[in-house]
Design a protein around this motif. Structure first.
Motif, PDB file in Angstrom:
ATOM      1  N   ARG A 292     -15.732  16.489   0.476  1.00 20.01           N
ATOM      2  CA  ARG A 292     -16.976  17.045   0.764  1.00 20.01           C
ATOM      3  C   ARG A 292     -17.835  16.299   1.220  1.00 20.01           C
ATOM      4  N   ASN A 293     -18.210  15.076   0.584  1.00 21.72           N
ATOM      5  CA  ASN A 293     -19.228  14.010   0.947  1.00 21.72           C
ATOM      6  C   ASN A 293     -18.752  12.938   2.021  1.00 21.72           C
ATOM      7  N   GLU A 294     -17.720  13.243   2.455  1.00 23.54           N
ATOM      8  CA  GLU A 294     -17.096  12.274   3.376  1.00 23.54           C
ATOM      9  C   GLU A 294     -17.175  10.750   3.054  1.00 23.54           C
ATOM     10  N   ARG A 295     -16.946  10.365   2.079  1.00 26.46           N
ATOM     11  CA  ARG A 295     -16.870   9.197   1.231  1.00 26.46           C
ATOM     12  C   ARG A 295     -15.432   8.605   1.622  1.00 26.46           C
ATOM     13  N   TRP A 296     -15.412   8.075   2.721  1.00 28.42           N
ATOM     14  CA  TRP A 296     -13.809   7.665   3.049  1.00 28.42           C
ATOM     15  C   TRP A 296     -13.449   6.118   2.685  1.00 28.42           C
ATOM     16  N   GLU A 297     -14.741   5.510   2.391  1.00 24.83           N
ATOM     17  CA  GLU A 297     -14.242   4.155   1.820  1.00 24.83           C
ATOM     18  C   GLU A 297     -13.687   4.346   0.191  1.00 24.83           C
ATOM     19  N   THR A 298     -14.434   5.200  -0.388  1.00 28.24           N
ATOM     20  CA  THR A 298     -14.345   5.387  -1.648  1.00 28.24           C
ATOM     21  C   THR A 298     -12.876   6.117  -2.043  1.00 28.24           C
ATOM     22  N   ILE A 299     -12.634   7.036  -0.990  1.00 24.81           N
ATOM     23  CA  ILE A 299     -11.183   7.399  -1.098  1.00 24.81           C
ATOM     24  C   ILE A 299      -9.992   6.665  -1.033  1.00 24.81           C
ATOM     25  N   LYS A 300     -10.292   5.726  -0.079  1.00 29.33           N
ATOM     26  CA  LYS A 300      -9.218   4.646  -0.233  1.00 29.33           C
ATOM     27  C   LYS A 300      -9.188   3.702  -1.433  1.00 29.33           C
ATOM     28  N   GLU A 301     -10.507   3.470  -2.025  1.00 30.30           N
ATOM     29  CA  GLU A 301     -10.526   2.869  -3.359  1.00 30.30           C
ATOM     30  C   GLU A 301      -9.729   3.480  -4.424  1.00 30.30           C
ATOM     31  N   LEU A 302     -10.059   4.884  -4.409  1.00 23.76           N
ATOM     32  CA  LEU A 302      -9.402   5.909  -5.350  1.00 23.76           C
ATOM     33  C   LEU A 302      -7.939   5.547  -5.125  1.00 23.76           C
ATOM     34  N   TYR A 303      -7.388   5.931  -3.816  1.00 22.72           N
ATOM     35  CA  TYR A 303      -6.021   5.484  -3.774  1.00 22.72           C
ATOM     36  C   TYR A 303      -5.527   4.365  -3.863  1.00 22.72           C
ATOM     37  N   SER A 304      -5.965   3.352  -4.069  1.00 22.88           N
ATOM     38  CA  SER A 304      -5.457   1.825  -4.546  1.00 22.88           C
ATOM     39  C   SER A 304      -5.544   1.959  -5.898  1.00 22.88           C
ATOM     40  N   LEU A 305      -6.199   2.763  -6.760  1.00 22.73           N
ATOM     41  CA  LEU A 305      -5.974   2.573  -8.145  1.00 22.73           C
ATOM     42  C   LEU A 305      -4.954   3.737  -8.705  1.00 22.73           C
ATOM     43  N   LEU A 306      -4.572   4.696  -7.836  1.00 20.50           N
ATOM     44  CA  LEU A 306      -3.648   5.867  -8.296  1.00 20.50           C
ATOM     45  C   LEU A 306      -2.314   5.457  -8.796  1.00 20.50           C
ATOM     46  N   PRO A 307      -1.804   5.957  -9.785  1.00 23.63           N
ATOM     47  CA  PRO A 307      -0.413   5.683 -10.155  1.00 23.63           C
ATOM     48  C   PRO A 307       0.580   5.678  -9.038  1.00 23.63           C
ATOM     49  N   LEU A 308       1.568   5.036  -8.992  1.00 23.18           N
ATOM     50  CA  LEU A 308       2.490   4.978  -7.824  1.00 23.18           C
ATOM     51  C   LEU A 308       3.158   6.677  -7.521  1.00 23.18           C
ATOM     52  N   ASN A 309       3.461   7.350  -8.246  1.00 25.46           N
ATOM     53  CA  ASN A 309       3.980   8.606  -8.203  1.00 25.46           C
ATOM     54  C   ASN A 309       2.919   9.306  -7.368  1.00 25.46           C
ATOM     55  N   GLN A 310       1.763   9.147  -7.552  1.00 24.52           N
ATOM     56  CA  GLN A 310       0.779  10.010  -6.929  1.00 24.52           C
ATOM     57  C   GLN A 310       0.219   9.344  -5.513  1.00 24.52           C
ATOM     58  N   GLN A 311       0.834   8.133  -5.456  1.00 27.00           N
ATOM     59  CA  GLN A 311       0.335   7.458  -4.168  1.00 27.00           C
ATOM     60  C   GLN A 311       1.235   7.849  -3.184  1.00 27.00           C
ATOM     61  N   GLN A 312       2.543   8.185  -3.571  1.00 27.36           N
ATOM     62  CA  GLN A 312       3.788   8.540  -2.849  1.00 27.36           C
ATOM     63  C   GLN A 312       3.740   9.848  -2.412  1.00 27.36           C
ATOM     64  N   SER A 313       2.747  10.733  -3.016  1.00 30.89           N
ATOM     65  CA  SER A 313       2.685  12.259  -2.784  1.00 30.89           C
ATOM     66  C   SER A 313       2.324  12.455  -1.223  1.00 30.89           C
ATOM     67  N   ASN A 314       2.678  13.360  -0.747  1.00 30.93           N
ATOM     68  CA  ASN A 314       2.365  13.724   0.795  1.00 30.93           C
ATOM     69  C   ASN A 314       0.977  13.893   0.926  1.00 30.93           C
ATOM     70  N   GLN A 315       0.240  14.420  -0.300  1.00 31.11           N
ATOM     71  CA  GLN A 315      -1.376  14.882  -0.230  1.00 31.11           C
ATOM     72  C   GLN A 315      -1.906  13.602  -0.017  1.00 31.11           C
ATOM     73  N   TRP A 316      -1.828  12.747  -0.968  1.00 31.49           N
ATOM     74  CA  TRP A 316      -2.437  11.435  -0.996  1.00 31.49           C
ATOM     75  C   TRP A 316      -2.287  10.293   0.132  1.00 31.49           C
ATOM     76  N   GLN A 317      -1.027  10.409   0.673  1.00 36.77           N
ATOM     77  CA  GLN A 317      -0.580   9.688   1.766  1.00 36.77           C
ATOM     78  C   GLN A 317      -1.665  10.014   3.024  1.00 36.77           C
ATOM     79  N   TYR A 318      -1.527  11.627   3.116  1.00 38.30           N
ATOM     80  CA  TYR A 318      -2.324  11.915   4.210  1.00 38.30           C
ATOM     81  C   TYR A 318      -3.868  11.583   4.215  1.00 38.30           C
TER      82      TYR A 318
END
Length: 619
Positions: A292-318
């Motif tokens: 909602r706040n277009e915080r794209w860099e923070t989204i990438k940072e959050l993605y790097s912190l996620l457990p592997l099973n969440q990183q591999q989901s289609n939602q998070w990869q997209y």
């Protein structure tokens, strides 16, 4: 039909005709159903051997469990607890549990022998049946209630039970702890009272802290801003454990995030990005807030912190790919989107549409051998289910089917069962069955096209795409024309009888009673008219209309003030998990049915090129 005639003869007491017909039906799959009805008239201890024989002989049928249950109930009425214990599994029914314990007490067991079982029955957050009163009284009088046990029940009741039971349980607490009853009662009636300066007397922080947690969590889902202020004001009044603090902060964040409250982003920015990082729901709402706040860099940072099973989901990869795209990592983003675009999935279809690639169906029939198919088809359960299905006895047919699925040993057998159900026209059972095997690529079974002509005809009348109507049906009932929901919605498009009465008059649709909604052509017309109404009510926005079909127009009106965003972000931010998932599935199913019908569909283009939310929807 001889079976129906036999049932009728038995019901009318014409036993001569019944016995003659029954004799001719010995090899008929539903023969056990005749025997079952006979035995229901003979539920007496003297017929134990006959009942045991039936239970043993038909152990593969739900009838065995049903007869056993009815026999247990009759033995309880007859007070034959000596026999009842041979059939009954302790813990299934509190009333029977207490009756058996009372019988044991009367026949030589001491209250101390039974204390553990009585304690388990007593320690629940609700009042137990009157059959338990006697043993509870003797247990309390002779053994006594340990303070820890009493507080455990009190604590559970405070969270889940009634105020009346809470007041009753006060007597079992130590005298110096009983003051918490009044605090709990006040907090349950009005959680905002915890904000009063003198509310907590600070006598026992371990007892008082759960009241603050309870009140703040309840307040958070009613008035977010007030809950946030109360938390800031009260959090230093009572020493809280880290688990209590986390419980409150988690709920506050979720509540604030669902309404797009700016405090949710402030919480995230306060070094909380990696908090609750294994929690799927919290991570979803972190993503929604950041989108909602277009915080794209923070989204990438959050993605790097996620457990592997969440990183591999289609939602998070997209969304990680979109964040990469927005921050200049176009090659990395393109690679991920290209991989996703090959998938038959909401995010796969978003990715394909972004790349201007065709959406894929990826159909591969379930690999089932003819031997396996024949073996499953010839099982007694399946034969009984088939006959019951054809007799429109769907509850019994489903019971036989579920019992059979429990006995299958391989995914191939489960897939064979799904093919069989599909071939009968039992489409929803075919869909549910193949899902149990984890096989997702047989799109013939998973996305039936039965009643296609009715959908196409109705689509022309309401000027909506037939694939949308079919997608709604697939999500609402798993394409089951005979489906009835716990809420009382019927048929393919899950139409409520109250809606049907209104629409039958408004559009001259033939309708006399709710069973008419099990007729596909009537249900499709009713459901299509309802979707048409929502579509026009909501400014011809297919996302709004689908969401309203699921959650009601009033919900959409509540969500509008949460801001205007790109439609794909608005969908990701729908407050109700059920409706959010519903929209993603309906849009995906709509696209799948477009592929199956061989027609164009632009709904994913719509999702990627429009904005949703914020505006006023005309009545």
């Amino acid at each position: 039909m001889a079976f129906l005639a036999a049932e009728k003869a038995f019901a009318s007491g014409d036993l001569g005709t019944y016995n003659r017909l029954k004799q001719s039906l010995k090899s008929y799959p539903l023969y056990p159903y005749l025997e079952y009805k006979e035995l229901l008239k003979k539920l007496d201890a003297k017929n134990k051997a006959e009942i045991d024989q039936f239970i043993s002989q038909y152990s593969d049928s739900p009838l065995a469990d049903r007869l056993k249950y009815m026999f247990i109930k009759q033995l309880a009425v007859d007070k034959r607890y000596d026999l009842l214990q041979q059939y009954y599994s302790y813990g299934d029914d509190a009333s029977l549990d207490c009756q058996i314990l009372a019988y044991k007490l009367k026949n030589g067991h001491s209250i101390k022998d039974l204390a553990s079982d009585i304690e388990d029955l007593w320690s629940v957050p609700k009042s137990q049946p009157k059959d338990c009163d006697l043993i509870f009284k003797k247990w309390i009088d002779e053994v006594g209630v340990d303070h820890n046990i009493a507080y455990h029940r009190f604590y559970r009741t405070a969270h889940e039970g009634s105020i009346g039971l809470l007041k009753y349980l006060e007597r079992f607490l130590d005298r110096d702890k009983r003051y918490i009853t009044d605090l709990w009662v006040k907090a349950k009636k009005d959680p905002g009272v915890v904000n009063r300066r003198s509310f907590f007397p600070s006598k026992d922080h371990n007892l008082e802290a759960p009241i603050l947690v309870f009140a703040l969590k309840r307040l958070a889902w009613g008035d977010r801003d007030k809950a946030y202020k109360v938390w800031l004001h009260t959090k230093n009044q009572i020493p809280l454990s880290q688990s209590h603090t986390d419980d409150i902060e988690r709920t506050l964040f979720l509540a604030l995030a669902t309404e797009n409250n700016s405090k949710a982003l402030k919480w995230l920015d306060s070094d909380n990005l990696n908090k609750f990082i294994t929690d799927d729901l919290v991570n979803h709402w972190k993503l929604a807030v950041l989108l909602r706040n277009e915080r794209w860099e923070t989204i990438k940072e959050l993605y790097s912190l996620l457990p592997l099973n969440q990183q591999q989901s289609n939602q998070w990869q997209y969304w990680n790919a979109i964040a990469q795209q927005q921050t200049g990592q176009k090659k990395e983003a393109a690679l991920t989107l290209k991989l996703l675009a090959d998938k038959r999935d909401y995010y796969g279809y978003l990715a394909a549409t972004r790349l201007k690639q065709p959406l894929k169906l990826n159909h591969v029939a379930a690999p089932v051998s003819s031997d396996t198919l024949k073996r499953v088809e010839n099982s007694d359960n399946v034969k009984r289910a088939k006959e019951l299905f054809e007799l429109e006895r769907y509850i019994n047919a489903s019971s036989e089917w579920r019992k059979h699925l429990q006995s299958l040993n391989s995914d191939e057998e489960i897939q064979a069962a799904s093919k069989i159900a599909h071939s009968w026209g039992w489409y929803n059972q075919g869909i549910l069955t193949i899902a149990k095997s984890g096989y997702w690529d047989d799109t013939e079974i998973r996305f039936p096209t039965a009643f296609k002509e009715s959908y196409i005809e109705m689509a022309k009348k309401v000027n909506l795409p037939p694939q949308w109507l079919m997608g709604v049906s697939r999500q609402e009932s798993a394409y089951g024309p005979l489906a009835v929901s716990p809420a009382g919605a019927y048929g393919l498009m899950q139409v409520m009888p109250s809606t049907a009465k209104v629409y039958s008059r408004k559009f001259d649709i033939p309708y006399s009673n709710r069973r008419d909604l099990l007729k596909p052509h009537i249900n499709i017309e009713m459901g299509s008219r309802y979707l048409e109404l929502r579509y026009h009510q909501m400014d011809k926005n297919p996302i709004y209309a689908s969401a309203a079909y699921n959650a009601g127009k009033h919900r959409i009106d509540q969500w509008k003030p949460f801001g205007r965003h790109p439609t794909e972000i608005w969908i990701e931010s729908i407050p109700y998990t059920e409706t959010r998932d519903y929209i993603k599935k309906v849009m995906t199913y709509r696209a799948i049915y477009a592929l199956k019908l061989g027609v164009d569909d632009d709904v994913f283009e719509y999702i990627l090129t429009t904005e949703t939310g914020g505006e006023t929807i005309p009545e």
